[in-house]
Design a protein around this motif. Sequence first.
Motif, PDB file in Angstrom:
ATOM      1  N   ASP A  33       0.827  -1.200   0.000  1.00  0.00           N
ATOM      2  CA  ASP A  33       0.000   0.000   0.000  1.00  0.00           C
ATOM      3  C   ASP A  33       0.871   1.263   0.000  1.00  0.00           C
ATOM      4  O   ASP A  33       0.574   2.244  -0.688  1.00  0.00           O
ATOM      5  CB  ASP A  33      -0.937   0.017   1.214  1.00  0.00           C
ATOM      6  N   THR A  34       1.952   1.231   0.772  1.00  0.00           N
ATOM      7  CA  THR A  34       2.879   2.369   0.809  1.00  0.00           C
ATOM      8  C   THR A  34       3.499   2.588  -0.581  1.00  0.00           C
ATOM      9  O   THR A  34       3.606   3.725  -1.060  1.00  0.00           O
ATOM     10  CB  THR A  34       3.989   2.130   1.842  1.00  0.00           C
ATOM     11  N   GLU A  35       3.897   1.496  -1.235  1.00  0.00           N
ATOM     12  CA  GLU A  35       4.456   1.608  -2.589  1.00  0.00           C
ATOM     13  C   GLU A  35       3.411   2.179  -3.562  1.00  0.00           C
ATOM     14  O   GLU A  35       3.738   3.011  -4.416  1.00  0.00           O
ATOM     15  CB  GLU A  35       4.929   0.235  -3.085  1.00  0.00           C
ATOM     16  N   ILE A  36       2.172   1.723  -3.410  1.00  0.00           N
ATOM     17  CA  ILE A  36       1.104   2.204  -4.303  1.00  0.00           C
ATOM     18  C   ILE A  36       0.860   3.695  -4.088  1.00  0.00           C
ATOM     19  O   ILE A  36       0.728   4.469  -5.051  1.00  0.00           O
ATOM     20  CB  ILE A  36      -0.185   1.382  -4.091  1.00  0.00           C
ATOM     21  N   VAL A  37       0.819   4.121  -2.813  1.00  0.00           N
ATOM     22  CA  VAL A  37       0.612   5.546  -2.516  1.00  0.00           C
ATOM     23  C   VAL A  37       1.764   6.365  -3.087  1.00  0.00           C
ATOM     24  O   VAL A  37       1.567   7.436  -3.683  1.00  0.00           O
ATOM     25  CB  VAL A  37       0.467   5.768  -0.992  1.00  0.00           C
ATOM     26  N   LYS A  38       2.990   5.856  -2.932  1.00  0.00           N
ATOM     27  CA  LYS A  38       4.163   6.553  -3.474  1.00  0.00           C
ATOM     28  C   LYS A  38       4.068   6.642  -4.999  1.00  0.00           C
ATOM     29  O   LYS A  38       4.330   7.697  -5.600  1.00  0.00           O
ATOM     30  CB  LYS A  38       5.438   5.815  -3.061  1.00  0.00           C
ATOM     31  N   ALA A  39       3.667   5.535  -5.644  1.00  0.00           N
ATOM     32  CA  ALA A  39       3.525   5.533  -7.108  1.00  0.00           C
ATOM     33  C   ALA A  39       2.426   6.503  -7.546  1.00  0.00           C
ATOM     34  O   ALA A  39       2.556   7.190  -8.567  1.00  0.00           O
ATOM     35  CB  ALA A  39       3.218   4.122  -7.609  1.00  0.00           C
ATOM     36  N   LEU A  40       1.323   6.562  -6.749  1.00  0.00           N
ATOM     37  CA  LEU A  40       0.251   7.510  -7.064  1.00  0.00           C
ATOM     38  C   LEU A  40       0.746   8.949  -6.968  1.00  0.00           C
ATOM     39  O   LEU A  40       0.429   9.780  -7.816  1.00  0.00           O
ATOM     40  CB  LEU A  40      -0.934   7.303  -6.123  1.00  0.00           C
ATOM     41  N   LYS A  41       1.541   9.233  -5.912  1.00  0.00           N
ATOM     42  CA  LYS A  41       2.085  10.587  -5.762  1.00  0.00           C
ATOM     43  C   LYS A  41       2.991  10.928  -6.948  1.00  0.00           C
ATOM     44  O   LYS A  41       2.902  12.024  -7.507  1.00  0.00           O
ATOM     45  CB  LYS A  41       2.865  10.707  -4.453  1.00  0.00           C
ATOM     46  N   GLU A  42       3.869   9.990  -7.301  1.00  0.00           N
ATOM     47  CA  GLU A  42       4.778  10.237  -8.434  1.00  0.00           C
ATOM     48  C   GLU A  42       3.994  10.426  -9.731  1.00  0.00           C
ATOM     49  O   GLU A  42       4.309  11.306 -10.528  1.00  0.00           O
ATOM     50  CB  GLU A  42       5.772   9.076  -8.569  1.00  0.00           C
ATOM     51  N   SER A  43       2.964   9.595  -9.911  1.00  0.00           N
ATOM     52  CA  SER A  43       2.131   9.721 -11.101  1.00  0.00           C
ATOM     53  C   SER A  43       1.421  11.062 -11.121  1.00  0.00           C
ATOM     54  O   SER A  43       1.332  11.723 -12.161  1.00  0.00           O
ATOM     55  CB  SER A  43       1.115   8.579 -11.144  1.00  0.00           C
ATOM     56  N   SER A  44       0.932  11.482  -9.952  1.00  0.00           N
ATOM     57  CA  SER A  44       0.261  12.768  -9.852  1.00  0.00           C
ATOM     58  C   SER A  44       1.232  13.905 -10.150  1.00  0.00           C
ATOM     59  O   SER A  44       0.894  14.862 -10.854  1.00  0.00           O
ATOM     60  CB  SER A  44      -0.333  12.929  -8.453  1.00  0.00           C
ATOM     61  N   ILE A  45       2.463  13.791  -9.631  1.00  0.00           N
ATOM     62  CA  ILE A  45       3.471  14.829  -9.886  1.00  0.00           C
ATOM     63  C   ILE A  45       3.804  14.876 -11.373  1.00  0.00           C
ATOM     64  O   ILE A  45       3.891  15.955 -11.966  1.00  0.00           O
ATOM     65  CB  ILE A  45       4.736  14.573  -9.031  1.00  0.00           C
ATOM     66  N   ARG A  46       3.982  13.694 -11.985  1.00  0.00           N
ATOM     67  CA  ARG A  46       4.276  13.659 -13.432  1.00  0.00           C
ATOM     68  C   ARG A  46       3.120  14.257 -14.230  1.00  0.00           C
ATOM     69  O   ARG A  46       3.327  15.025 -15.174  1.00  0.00           O
ATOM     70  CB  ARG A  46       4.535  12.222 -13.883  1.00  0.00           C
ATOM     71  N   ARG A  47       1.891  13.898 -13.845  1.00  0.00           N
ATOM     72  CA  ARG A  47       0.719  14.397 -14.547  1.00  0.00           C
ATOM     73  C   ARG A  47       0.626  15.920 -14.401  1.00  0.00           C
ATOM     74  O   ARG A  47       0.367  16.640 -15.363  1.00  0.00           O
ATOM     75  CB  ARG A  47      -0.537  13.718 -14.009  1.00  0.00           C
ATOM     76  N   THR A  48       0.887  16.414 -13.182  1.00  0.00           N
ATOM     77  CA  THR A  48       0.866  17.863 -12.942  1.00  0.00           C
ATOM     78  C   THR A  48       1.949  18.548 -13.767  1.00  0.00           C
ATOM     79  O   THR A  48       1.705  19.587 -14.383  1.00  0.00           O
ATOM     80  CB  THR A  48       1.078  18.158 -11.445  1.00  0.00           C
ATOM     81  N   ALA A  49       3.153  17.952 -13.798  1.00  0.00           N
ATOM     82  CA  ALA A  49       4.241  18.538 -14.590  1.00  0.00           C
ATOM     83  C   ALA A  49       3.881  18.556 -16.070  1.00  0.00           C
ATOM     84  O   ALA A  49       4.152  19.537 -16.778  1.00  0.00           O
ATOM     85  CB  ALA A  49       5.533  17.754 -14.361  1.00  0.00           C
ATOM     86  N   THR A  50       3.254  17.473 -16.538  1.00  0.00           N
ATOM     87  CA  THR A  50       2.841  17.422 -17.947  1.00  0.00           C
ATOM     88  C   THR A  50       1.801  18.492 -18.245  1.00  0.00           C
ATOM     89  O   THR A  50       1.877  19.178 -19.265  1.00  0.00           O
ATOM     90  CB  THR A  50       2.269  16.023 -18.263  1.00  0.00           C
ATOM     91  N   ILE A  51       0.844  18.646 -17.332  1.00  0.00           N
ATOM     92  CA  ILE A  51      -0.195  19.657 -17.524  1.00  0.00           C
ATOM     93  C   ILE A  51       0.420  21.055 -17.534  1.00  0.00           C
ATOM     94  O   ILE A  51       0.082  21.894 -18.376  1.00  0.00           O
ATOM     95  CB  ILE A  51      -1.281  19.535 -16.432  1.00  0.00           C
ATOM     96  N   VAL A  52       1.351  21.306 -16.594  1.00  0.00           N
ATOM     97  CA  VAL A  52       2.008  22.621 -16.544  1.00  0.00           C
ATOM     98  C   VAL A  52       2.798  22.864 -17.828  1.00  0.00           C
ATOM     99  O   VAL A  52       2.750  23.949 -18.410  1.00  0.00           O
ATOM    100  CB  VAL A  52       2.918  22.723 -15.297  1.00  0.00           C
ATOM    101  N   ALA A  53       3.515  21.826 -18.301  1.00  0.00           N
ATOM    102  CA  ALA A  53       4.293  21.971 -19.540  1.00  0.00           C
ATOM    103  C   ALA A  53       3.374  22.229 -20.729  1.00  0.00           C
ATOM    104  O   ALA A  53       3.662  23.088 -21.571  1.00  0.00           O
ATOM    105  CB  ALA A  53       5.133  20.716 -19.779  1.00  0.00           C
ATOM    106  N   GLU A  54       2.261  21.487 -20.804  1.00  0.00           N
ATOM    107  CA  GLU A  54       1.316  21.696 -21.901  1.00  0.00           C
ATOM    108  C   GLU A  54       0.693  23.095 -21.832  1.00  0.00           C
ATOM    109  O   GLU A  54       0.516  23.756 -22.854  1.00  0.00           O
ATOM    110  CB  GLU A  54       0.216  20.628 -21.868  1.00  0.00           C
ATOM    111  N   LYS A  55       0.377  23.548 -20.607  1.00  0.00           N
ATOM    112  CA  LYS A  55      -0.196  24.884 -20.438  1.00  0.00           C
ATOM    113  C   LYS A  55       0.818  25.940 -20.871  1.00  0.00           C
ATOM    114  O   LYS A  55       0.473  26.889 -21.584  1.00  0.00           O
ATOM    115  CB  LYS A  55      -0.593  25.098 -18.984  1.00  0.00           C
ATOM    116  N   THR A  56       2.078  25.759 -20.453  1.00  0.00           N
ATOM    117  CA  THR A  56       3.126  26.709 -20.841  1.00  0.00           C
ATOM    118  C   THR A  56       3.293  26.736 -22.348  1.00  0.00           C
ATOM    119  O   THR A  56       3.402  27.806 -22.953  1.00  0.00           O
ATOM    120  CB  THR A  56       4.454  26.323 -20.161  1.00  0.00           C
TER     121      THR A  56
END
Length: 196
Positions: A81-104
């Motif tokens: 569960d800890t690994e899954i939460v960590k993977a979700l956070k990383e995925s969320s960070i990547r998704r946020t970075a992608t969205i910010v890059a696309e917005k820019t």
Amino acid sequence: MTIRLLALLLFVSLTTHAQTPETAPATAQPDPLTPLIKERETLIRQYEEANAQRNAFLANKPSKKDLEEVVDALKGIVRKDTEIVKALKESSIRRTATIVAEKTQAERQATVARGDQSMTRERFYDLENQIQNLQIRDKQREKKLLDAQAAATEAEEARTSRELIAAGLAGLSILLLWYIFKLRGQARPARRPARR
């Protein structure tokens, strides 16, 4: 509690997959959640099997070894569960970075488009001004041409009238000369007889 957490993780995983665009680049990394969730499901089955074991010698109660297996299985589930939460956070960070890059990138493209539009508008106004200047020059040339044609017509009329006057005077001079010669011709014969 673990079933709720599993349901929550599955829901987040499915919504994450549903929100990702289908036109993702081919170089995108594979989703790390799917194998982690499968490993967690395996750990849950191990936990259920360990929890279901009963020892007949202990009146169908779990033995110490069975309880240790249950605890180990629960610890494995918690780690997963800890690994899954960590993977979700990383995925969320990547998704946020992608969205910010696309917005820019979209903002940059919009800025470039606005710049191109204003440059095109300026060029259009420049061309309009050039057209107006050419039209003004054309009108000035037409006016000069009309003035020159009027002056030429006036000069032609003046020359024609002078030529007509000169031709009239020449004709009159010829008539006068003829008349003078005629009068002289008449006056000479009359004088000759008087001399005799």
